[in-house]
Design a protein around this motif. Structure first.
Motif, short mmCIF file in Angstrom:
data_model
loop_
_atom_site.label_atom_id
_atom_site.label_comp_id
_atom_site.label_asym_id
_atom_site.label_seq_id
_atom_site.Cartn_x
_atom_site.Cartn_y
_atom_site.Cartn_z
N GLU A 640 0.83 -1.20 0.00
CA GLU A 640 0.00 0.00 0.00
C GLU A 640 0.86 1.25 0.00
N LYS A 641 1.91 1.24 0.82
CA LYS A 641 2.80 2.40 0.90
C LYS A 641 3.54 2.62 -0.41
N ASP A 642 4.05 1.53 -1.00
CA ASP A 642 4.81 1.65 -2.25
C ASP A 642 3.92 2.03 -3.42
N LEU A 643 2.65 1.60 -3.36
CA LEU A 643 1.74 1.88 -4.47
C LEU A 643 1.50 3.37 -4.62
N ARG A 644 1.55 4.10 -3.50
CA ARG A 644 1.32 5.54 -3.56
C ARG A 644 2.39 6.26 -4.39
N ASN A 645 3.59 5.65 -4.47
CA ASN A 645 4.67 6.27 -5.25
C ASN A 645 4.85 5.62 -6.63
N ALA A 646 4.08 4.57 -6.90
CA ALA A 646 4.27 3.83 -8.15
C ALA A 646 4.02 4.71 -9.37
N LEU A 647 2.98 5.57 -9.30
CA LEU A 647 2.70 6.44 -10.44
C LEU A 647 3.81 7.46 -10.66
N GLY A 682 9.65 -7.13 -7.90
CA GLY A 682 9.49 -7.47 -9.30
C GLY A 682 8.06 -7.22 -9.76
N ILE A 683 7.60 -8.03 -10.71
CA ILE A 683 6.24 -7.85 -11.24
C ILE A 683 5.23 -8.32 -10.20
N VAL A 684 4.39 -7.39 -9.75
CA VAL A 684 3.37 -7.70 -8.76
C VAL A 684 2.05 -7.94 -9.48
N SER A 685 1.37 -9.02 -9.13
CA SER A 685 0.09 -9.36 -9.77
C SER A 685 -0.99 -8.34 -9.42
N PRO A 686 -1.83 -8.01 -10.37
CA PRO A 686 -2.96 -7.11 -10.07
C PRO A 686 -3.85 -7.65 -8.96
N VAL A 687 -3.89 -8.99 -8.81
CA VAL A 687 -4.70 -9.58 -7.75
C VAL A 687 -4.24 -9.08 -6.38
N ASP A 688 -2.92 -8.78 -6.27
CA ASP A 688 -2.38 -8.34 -4.99
C ASP A 688 -2.54 -6.84 -4.77
N PHE A 689 -2.38 -6.04 -5.83
CA PHE A 689 -2.36 -4.60 -5.56
C PHE A 689 -3.65 -3.86 -5.92
N ILE A 690 -4.51 -4.44 -6.80
CA ILE A 690 -5.76 -3.76 -7.14
C ILE A 690 -6.69 -3.64 -5.92
N PRO A 691 -6.86 -4.71 -5.09
CA PRO A 691 -7.69 -4.54 -3.88
C PRO A 691 -7.17 -3.45 -2.96
N ALA A 693 -5.44 -0.83 -3.93
CA ALA A 693 -5.73 0.45 -4.59
C ALA A 693 -7.18 0.86 -4.38
N GLU A 694 -8.09 -0.11 -4.40
CA GLU A 694 -9.50 0.21 -4.21
C GLU A 694 -9.78 0.60 -2.77
N GLN A 695 -9.15 -0.08 -1.82
CA GLN A 695 -9.37 0.22 -0.41
C GLN A 695 -8.83 1.60 -0.04
N THR A 696 -7.72 1.99 -0.64
CA THR A 696 -7.07 3.25 -0.29
C THR A 696 -7.52 4.43 -1.14
N GLY A 697 -8.28 4.16 -2.20
CA GLY A 697 -8.70 5.21 -3.11
C GLY A 697 -7.70 5.51 -4.20
N MET A 698 -6.53 4.81 -4.17
CA MET A 698 -5.53 5.02 -5.21
C MET A 698 -6.02 4.59 -6.59
N SER A 731 -13.32 -0.09 -12.04
CA SER A 731 -13.64 -0.67 -10.73
C SER A 731 -14.88 0.04 -10.17
N PRO A 732 -15.56 -0.61 -9.22
CA PRO A 732 -16.74 0.02 -8.62
C PRO A 732 -16.41 1.33 -7.92
N VAL A 733 -15.19 1.43 -7.40
CA VAL A 733 -14.79 2.68 -6.72
C VAL A 733 -14.76 3.83 -7.72
N GLN A 734 -14.24 3.57 -8.92
CA GLN A 734 -14.21 4.62 -9.94
C GLN A 734 -15.62 5.09 -10.28
#
Length: 893
Positions: A640-647, A682-691, A693-698, A731-734
């Motif tokens: 979650e922390k790293d995803l905020r800087n991924a973009l 390395g390559i992180v599966s969307p299954v791991d990071f999409i939930p 992203a949805e929980q955090t609003g990212m 996603s439903p959040v969008q």
């Protein structure tokens, strides 16, 4: 050789088509006089030629006594043809107006005279007919009255001062006079000939022909008198039609001798024929009376005589009309009653469904064959029995309530279950209608449609829709539905339950080494063992692949579910003996508890899945409860922390998987798939990071970035000449964001991208969450040209009945169904049902997860529109998509 009925019908169709063609010619070429007259004259000439041929053929077939009749008719049609040829010579060769009167008029007159001669010959060839004198007398009266009025109002006023008549006027007057004579003779035939004269159809069509000619001559005379006539007038086809009808008599003359040879006039026509002479004499007397009074006055003797004759005629007419009216009414009522009774009997007796009637007490008063056969009683045995004998106790009261409404005048329709004499059960759809006599309900009419097979089929479809086709246990759809029901029940009763998520360790290696058949049998054995260790209140379901879920109710303490989990592990760790192979496949089990871990079905499933995944990462072959405080959650928080800087760090990128048209194999689109290149993991599966992203609003900024990147790529491909639709997941959040529609449409305008090349994919869960907010947004996207598709169809929550209310264009069949296609008819039935559902809703269908040619061929046979999967290409970069299109130019759309 006698022509067949088929030839007669085809000739009549030709006749009608010919006249229609004539009118079409007039309409199409009305502004080009030259082509108009050439075509019109040609069509009229050929009409005369064809009619003449038909009549000469009839002469050849007829008896010697009738050959002169057919020859005279043929001479008449020949005269018409000569007149048309002369007319065409004037107009199309000499390019001049046809003189009037002229040579064409001579032959038109000859045509009518030949026709008249034919009729007179036929009438007077049977002098022994005793009714002939009466008909001649009646029709002579008609002719005298008609000629008298014609002379008084038409001929005499046209005489010149010296008593002579102009030639043109004379010819013009000759036409209706000759036509009147023709009609006089035709009426004699129509009403008075005996069966040995002619076939009745011949007389009918000949009468129609003369009537049409008389009408056309009358209109022609009016046009000549009031304005200038020119070829191409709307009456020209009527002349050709009258000639055709006369010629057609030669075709119908050869019908079987056993057919009726005379048209039987109806009562109205017969009455009119009898009354007409009296009425005409009365009219003539009245006219004379008025005229004499105006000219010189009347003597008492003349007045008395006229009044006596007048009253005598009136009395005779009244008596005749009254007698015939009474006879006609009697016959009409008798025929009407008989016809009504026969119609009702046919409708009732031969109805394919069970038809019956009951009295107000519910006893049978009538039943058709279908009803008696269904119930197993003869009709006379059924009469007097109560309808309630064939129903169960539950339906009996419900049906009685329906019948009360019927007795109040309200038709009813309902479904019930009945049993016949042998006890066989049937599902019936009953329609009840009140029987009303003199504004009073005296009974009830019923129609029962047997829907037993339909009911069984619906139950089978329902079972297939809610159960796994391989193992027979509940599928994902049914499981999630039951979890939702369990949540409602647990909240009301303040109870606890557990979700168990189970995955078989190393199942893929079983498939790879021993084959899919062994793998399928292993799954079947696992499902059997799970059902053996569960209670009736619990639910076992297969999520897909080697994943199973269990709903365990009635948990009072955590120790209960611990014992249950240990029992599952002990049971499943025992070796399986399948087709000579000993297989060990330990389970990895994750457990979540209601209400401690979550209070929603989605949350409980995800958390049980998370716990199961943690088991797989830490030794496998045991169970684990969901616990946020453990390392798995720490890992998720790091992501979650790293995803905020991924973009910002440009770590996200898109891959594209081809979508091909089933029939041609052309690449018609791609699905944009998001990937994360983590600097450490390395390559992180969307299954791991999409939930996350949805929980955090990212997911909001990430989703917008994905859409912008997809638009850029579409524009590049368009500039290179490739027209590919790009599917982007929402996603439903969008969709909960109020500004998403305006923002995305603005991006499309800024990037100059055709909206038709964008497809938004949403899941079934997304569609049904906050329907009031989601549907208007999707509709706005669709109205602007963007396609909407349902992803992973068949694995979500949505009811099929509500699908039509969503503004979608495509259904995407989940890979769970595609993977099972080769493993039995039941799996294929589910996919076929989904495709047929889509077709009925006018939706396109794409199947994902297609991995081999066998699956592709099956989907083609099922009329699936598009396919996606490893068989056609894995997710690759945009450059690799372009290389595929360059290597196979025919694959681009």
């Amino acid at each position: 050789m006698m022509p067949t009925q088929k030839k007669t019908t085809l000739s009549f169709i030709f006749l009608v088509s010919y006249i229609i063609l004539y009118y079409i010619w007039i309409i199409v070429w009305k502004h080009d006089e030259t082509i108009l007259t050439i075509g019109g004259n040609t069509l009229s000439i050929f009409a005369g030629i064809i009619a003449t041929i038909w009549l000469l053929q009839a002469r050849h077939r007829s008896t010697p006594s009738h050959r002169s009749f057919w020859l005279l008719l043929a001479l008449g049609t020949s005269s018409f043809t000569i007149a048309e040829l002369i007319w065409a010579y004037y107009e199309n060769v000499l390019q001049m107006n046809v003189p009037f009167p002229g040579y064409p008029d001579l032959f038109y007159m000859l045509q009518a005279l030949f026709f008249l001669a034919a009729l007179v010959f036929l009438i007077f060839s049977k002098r022994h007919n005793t009714k002939l004198l009466t008909f001649v007398f009646d029709q002579s009266i008609i002719m005298i009255v008609a000629i008298t009025f014609s002379w008084h109002f038409i001929i005499e006023p046209t005489l010149s001062s010296d008593g002579t008549i102009d030639g043109g006027v004379l010819v013009s007057l000759a036409y209706p006079i000759i036509d009147l004579a023709l009609l006089f003779a035709a009426i004699l035939l129509f009403f008075g000939i005996s069966k040995d004269y002619l076939n009745g159809s011949v007389v009918f069509f000949m009468f129609l022909g003369f009537l049409l000619q008389s009408f056309a001559d009358l209109v022609y005379l009016y046009i000549i008198m009031t304005s200038n006539y020119s070829s191409g007038n709307w009456i020209d086809p009527l002349f050709a039609g009258s000639i055709f009808l006369v010629g057609y008599c030669g075709i119908v003359s050869c019908r079987d001798e056993n057919e009726d040879k005379v048209l039987t006039p109806n009562r109205f026509i017969e009455s009119s024929r009898i009354a007409l002479p009296y009425l005409l004499v009365l009219l003539l007397f009245t006219f004379m009376l008025v005229t004499d009074k105006l000219e010189r006055g009347l003597h008492a003797l003349e007045i008395g005589t006229l009044l006596a004759i007048l009253l005598l005629i009136i009395r005779q007419i009244i008596v005749i009309i009254e007698n015939r009216r009474l006879i006609q009414n009697l016959l009409y009522k008798t025929d009407e009653l008989d016809l009504s009774e026969q119609r009702y009997k046919s409708l009732f007796e031969f109805h394919p469904d069970s038809a019956y009637s009951v009295n107000l007490q519910g006893d049978f008063t009538s039943a058709n064959a279908a009803c008696s056969n269904l119930l197993g009683y003869k009709k006379n045995e059924l009469i007097g029995l109560s309808y309630s004998l064939f129903m169960n106790d539950i339906d009996r009261e419900r049906v009685r309530a329906h019948l009360v409404k019927v007795m109040a005048g309200l038709p009813q329709r309902y479904d019930i279950q009945i049993h016949n004499r042998e006890g066989t059960l049937y599902y019936m759809r009953i329609t009840n209608i009140p029987i009303v006599v003199k504004n009073k309900v005296v009974g009830i009419f019923g129609i029962g449609k047997d829907i037993t097979e339909q009911q069984k089929h619906e139950e089978k479809i329902k079972h297939l829709a809610y159960h796994d086709s391989l193992t027979g246990v509940a599928n994902r759809m049914l499981f999630e539905k039951q979890v939702d029901e369990a949540i409602k029940e647990a909240k009301q009763k303040e109870e606890r339950f557990a979700i168990v998520y189970l995955d078989l360790d190393h199942f893929k290696s079983v498939n790879d080494k021993l084959g899919h058949d062994i793998g399928d049998k292993l799954l079947i054995n696992v499902s059997k063992r799970l059902q053996e260790v569960t209670r009736k209140t619990d639910t076992v379901a297969r999520q897909g692949g080697d994943e199973f879920t269990l709903l365990v109710k009635g948990i009072t303490q955590k120790q209960d579910i611990i014992r249950f989990a240990e029992k599952i592990v002990t049971t499943l760790q025992q070796p399986y003996r399948i087709d000579g192979h000993e297989i060990k496949s330990l389970p990895s089990i994750g457990i979540s508890m209601f209400p401690f871990d979550d209070t929603t079905s989605e949350g409980l499933m995800k958390k049980a899945d998370t716990a199961m995944y943690d088991v797989k990462q830490n030794g496998r072959g045991h169970y684990k409860f969901y616990d946020e405080s453990e390392m798995t959650v720490s890992k998720m928080r790091k992501l979650e922390k790293d995803l905020r800087n991924a973009l910002k760090r440009d770590e996200l990128f898109l891959l594209y998987q081809p979508q091909v048209e089933s029939i041609t194999g052309q690449i018609v689109g791609v699905e944009a798939l998001l990937r994360w290149n983590h600097p450490i993991m390395g390559i992180v599966s969307p299954v791991d990071f999409i939930p996350i992203a949805e929980q955090t609003g990212m997911i909001i900024p990430i989703g917008e970035w994905v859409f912008i990147e997809a638009c850029k790529q579409i524009k590049l491909w368009t500039e290179q000449g490739y027209t590919l639709k790009v599917a982007v997941n929402l996603s439903p959040v969008q969709l909960q964001q109020d500004s998403i529609v305006e923002r995305f449409l603005t991006i499309l305008q800024e990037k100059h991208v055709n909206p038709n090349l964008i497809e938004f994919e949403i899941t079934e869960e997304t569609a049904i969450q906050n329907i009031e907010q989601v549907v208007p947004k999707l509709q706005t996207f669709k109205n602007n040209g963007i396609t909407i598709s349902i992803d992973d169809f068949g694995t979500g929550y949505s009811a099929l009945s509500s699908l039509a209310s969503f503004p979608i264009s495509t259904l995407k069949i989940a890979r769970e169904f595609t993977n099972q296609l080769e493993r039995g008819n039941s799996n294929q039935t589910i996919v076929t049902s989904i495709i047929m559902l889509a077709k009925n809703l006018e939706l396109a269908v794409i199947a994902e997860g297609v991995e081999n040619e066998s699956q592709a061929e099956l989907l083609k046979d099922m009329q699936c529109d598009e396919m996606q999967g490893f068989l056609f290409g894995k997710p690759v970069t945009a450059k690799e998509i372009e290389n595929q299109l360059k290597e196979r130019p025919d694959m681009s759309s």
